[in-house]
Design an enzyme around this catalytic site. Structure first.
Site: not given
Length: 226
Positions: A9, A43, A119-120
């Site tokens: 990630d 976040r 990853s996003n």
């Protein structure tokens, strides 16, 4: 089967997501006393919006989600400052890597293992972050959810790894600082490592981490383990 690929990630695992707010918090500024709260809210909302948009079927890319989350966090902190907003979003493009990241990636590759990011983040965000950290040459590929328009922990996201590298799930060691991400990867069949930098309890979800580490520095030591 032996692990042949380490997949990371990005945000919170390789890159410090609080780094943008910390860097913008100049002494004496309004942000100086508020940046930890702003970073935490930013976040939290960023992740919430990815999950909720997936549930609603209303995808927006991670850059848009990140900006929306920042707008919420700044309003919650009472910081209506367009100049600060622009600076924070720019800083987010070049978040600092955690200190041990380059050496960890280099050590894994020295052992003949492949390394990648899943990853996003958008391809542009990830390219900027890896280049800023100087780690782009230590990765075999950087995979973004934008290839399918879905966010983790959707199983379709984890399937991108096998599609790219031609590996079975149990040949992958997936490393994340997010407990929910570890659970999603474990459900998919990856071997998982939770990087628990904050010393938090394990999430009460199926597929708990196979291993937990306080940071990435000892990760290469696992490379000889099944």
């Amino acid at each position: 089967m032996p692990v042949t690929l380490y997949v990371f990630d990005a945000y919170g695992t390789l890159f410090d997501v609080a780094g943008a707010a910390r860097a913008a918090a100049e002494p004496g500024s309004a942000l100086a006393a508020l940046w930890p709260r702003l970073a935490e809210d930013w976040r939290r909302k960023q992740l919430e919006y990815t999950w909720l948009r997936r549930i609603m079927g209303q995808h927006a890319d991670f850059a848009s989600v990140t900006a929306d989350a920042l707008d919420w966090a700044m309003e919650a902190a009472g910081l209506p400052d367009p100049t600060l907003r622009a600076r924070l979003l720019a800083l987010y493009q070049t978040l600092p890597a955690y200190p041990e990241v380059p050496a960890t990636l280099a050590a894994l590759r020295a052992r003949g293992l492949r390394t990648a990011i899943l990853s996003n983040g958008t391809p542009g965000m990830l390219a900027a972050a890896t280049a800023s950290a100087g780690i782009e040459g230590l990765l075999d590929d950087v995979l973004s959810v934008e290839a399918i328009g879905a966010y983790k922990p959707d199983p379709q996201v984890y399937a991108l790894v096998g599609q790219r590298f031609g590996v079975a799930p149990d040949q992958v060691r997936f490393v994340s600082s997010n407990g929910w991400d570890v659970a999603g990867a474990g459900a998919f069949g990856f071997r998982t490592v939770w990087v628990n930098r904050a010393g938090q309890p394990v999430d009460r979800l199926p597929h708990r981490p196979d291993l937990a580490l306080p940071d990435l520095s000892t990760l290469p030591d696992l490379s000889g383990q099944a």
